[in-house]
Design an enzyme around this catalytic site. Structure first.
Site, PDB file in Angstrom:
ATOM      1  N   GLN A  82       0.827  -1.217   0.000  1.00  0.00           N
ATOM      2  CA  GLN A  82       0.000   0.000   0.000  1.00  0.00           C
ATOM      3  C   GLN A  82       0.862   1.269   0.000  1.00  0.00           C
ATOM      4  O   GLN A  82       0.477   2.295   0.572  1.00  0.00           O
ATOM      5  CB  GLN A  82      -0.936  -0.004   1.212  1.00  0.00           C
ATOM      6  CG  GLN A  82      -2.136  -0.902   1.041  1.00  0.00           C
ATOM      7  CD  GLN A  82      -3.069  -0.439  -0.082  1.00  0.00           C
ATOM      8  OE1 GLN A  82      -3.155   0.738  -0.419  1.00  0.00           O
ATOM      9  NE2 GLN A  82      -3.769  -1.388  -0.684  1.00  0.00           N
ATOM     10  N   SER A  83       2.001   1.224  -0.651  1.00  0.00           N
ATOM     11  CA  SER A  83       2.898   2.379  -0.634  1.00  0.00           C
ATOM     12  C   SER A  83       2.328   3.577  -1.398  1.00  0.00           C
ATOM     13  O   SER A  83       1.945   3.460  -2.564  1.00  0.00           O
ATOM     14  CB  SER A  83       4.236   1.978  -1.253  1.00  0.00           C
ATOM     15  OG  SER A  83       5.018   3.122  -1.519  1.00  0.00           O
ATOM     16  N   ASN A  84       2.345   4.731  -0.736  1.00  0.00           N
ATOM     17  CA  ASN A  84       1.963   5.978  -1.414  1.00  0.00           C
ATOM     18  C   ASN A  84       3.088   6.460  -2.326  1.00  0.00           C
ATOM     19  O   ASN A  84       2.841   7.091  -3.352  1.00  0.00           O
ATOM     20  CB  ASN A  84       1.664   7.062  -0.373  1.00  0.00           C
ATOM     21  CG  ASN A  84       0.523   6.674   0.536  1.00  0.00           C
ATOM     22  OD1 ASN A  84      -0.593   6.458   0.067  1.00  0.00           O
ATOM     23  ND2 ASN A  84       0.798   6.561   1.824  1.00  0.00           N
TER      24      ASN A  84
END
Ligand SMILES: Cc1ncc(COP(=O)(O)O)c(C=O)c1O
Length: 339
Positions: A82-84
């Site tokens: 879920q890396s921004n």
């Protein structure tokens, strides 16, 4: 030349692209501040605009500027599922006509279906990038090695890859975005009374180190408290110290930040990266319910949770505090089953 002009001139030596909507607002959070017994403000870097905004936009303006200058045609980046950072890099690569390969690491054990399919993962898919996976979550150098291997393969196929690694073995180009943000904040702050503390997330440390460096370089001594979102304070503090030294090297300056000036707090981290806990849940619900402002479970919810703990322990009570919002709201949708 004033320190502000000197720093601005120094930053202009580095290539960058301009996609962020700046300056981001600086607003008061009267309701939540009253609840917590402090004078609370927010710097709205969730509003940097591009591809759902957040702190990574400011950082990637420098990486993508560098990639363009090096005539890269493909950007490679690694991060949590879920890396921004990954989502924003992928969007910016596409915006500037580049291909993008992303590597998603298994950093959050026991994550469910939503975590793997919604939020940032959905956005990554919509961007039409090539997705790779990496089985280990805590192996920063292993993830970087795998990324370099992918880059070698692409080079053999005739591409011109540009690698954005996780580790600290490369110049802190992303932190320059936050050195610059310190100048933006300085201009906004002129009409306000001084803050007693700035509270910001500390993960890769680009945001924390860049902001701290930028403030000190222009003579602003406001304490910057980095709330640990990724690793314990005993590991995060030396990481931030190393990064401020790296910024000195990059900008050709010396000892701009004393190591004793690096402050970190890891009270809201347990049980670990990307895992919700009670204080984070409370921070998300109270900030939404009292201010209509959304936080995320992995980063800004923990940062506000840490701020609440420091307010309640007395350390920040009665003070003028600036919460630096770094975005990340797409991550909320990956945790819908836990909120
Ligand atoms: C929303 C958000 N806030 C804060 C951070 C931490 O910033 P940094 O990695 O610059 O320390 C991140 C990192 O991914 C993020 O995505």
């Amino acid at each position: 030349m004033s320190p502000v002009e000197r720093l601005a001139t120094n930053l202009r030596r580095f290539p960058k692209v301009d996609v962020a909507h700046l300056p981001t607002p600086l607003e008061k959070l009267s309701n939540l501040g009253e609840d917590l017994g402090l004078s609370l403000f927010v710097k709205r870097d969730d509003c940097t605009g591009f591809a759902f905004g957040g702190n990574k936009v400011r950082q990637l303006e420098y990486y993508i500027g560098d990639a363009k200058e090096k005539d890269a045609d493909t950007v490679l980046i690694t991060g949590a599922v879920q890396s921004n950072f990954v989502r924003t890099a992928a969007a910016m690569a596409r915006r500037f006509g580049m291909q993008c390969h992303i590597q998603l690491e298994e950093r959050v054990s026991g994550a469910g279906d939503l975590y793997r399919s919604n939020g940032n993962v959905l956005l990554d898919r919509l961007l039409g990038v090539t997705i790779h996976t990496f089985p280990v979550g805590g192996d920063e150098s292993g993830a970087d090695k795998a990324l370099y291997k992918l880059a070698d393969d692409l080079r053999e196929q005739g591409h011109r890859p540009y690698v954005i690694t996780l580790g600290t073995d490369h110049p802190p180009l992303g932190a320059l975005g936050y050195v610059e943000a310190a100048l933006e904040y300085n201009a906004q702050r002129q009409d306000l009374d001084a803050f007693d503390a700035i509270v910001v997330g500390s993960g890769s440390a680009s945001t924390h180190s860049g902001l701290l460096y930028g403030l000190r370089a222009i003579g602003d001594q406001t304490p910057v408290i980095g709330i640990c979102v990724r690793r314990a304070a005993s590991l995060q503090k030396p990481r931030v110290e190393g990064r401020v030294d790296d910024i000195d090297d990059l900008l050709g300056t010396n000892d701009t930040v004393q190591h004793g000036d690096v402050r970190v707090f890891d009270g809201a981290l347990t049980p670990g990266y990307g895992k919700l806990n009670d204080i984070t849940r409370r921070a998300i619900l109270d900030t939404a319910g009292r201010e209509g402002l959304f936080l995320d479970p992995t980063y800004t919810g923990k940062v506000m949770g840490g701020l609440m703990m420091l307010a309640e322990s007395g350390e920040l009570s009665g003070k003028r505090v600036l919460f630096w919002h770094t975005g990340g709201q797409p991550g909320l949708f990956a945790y819908a089953d836990q909120l």
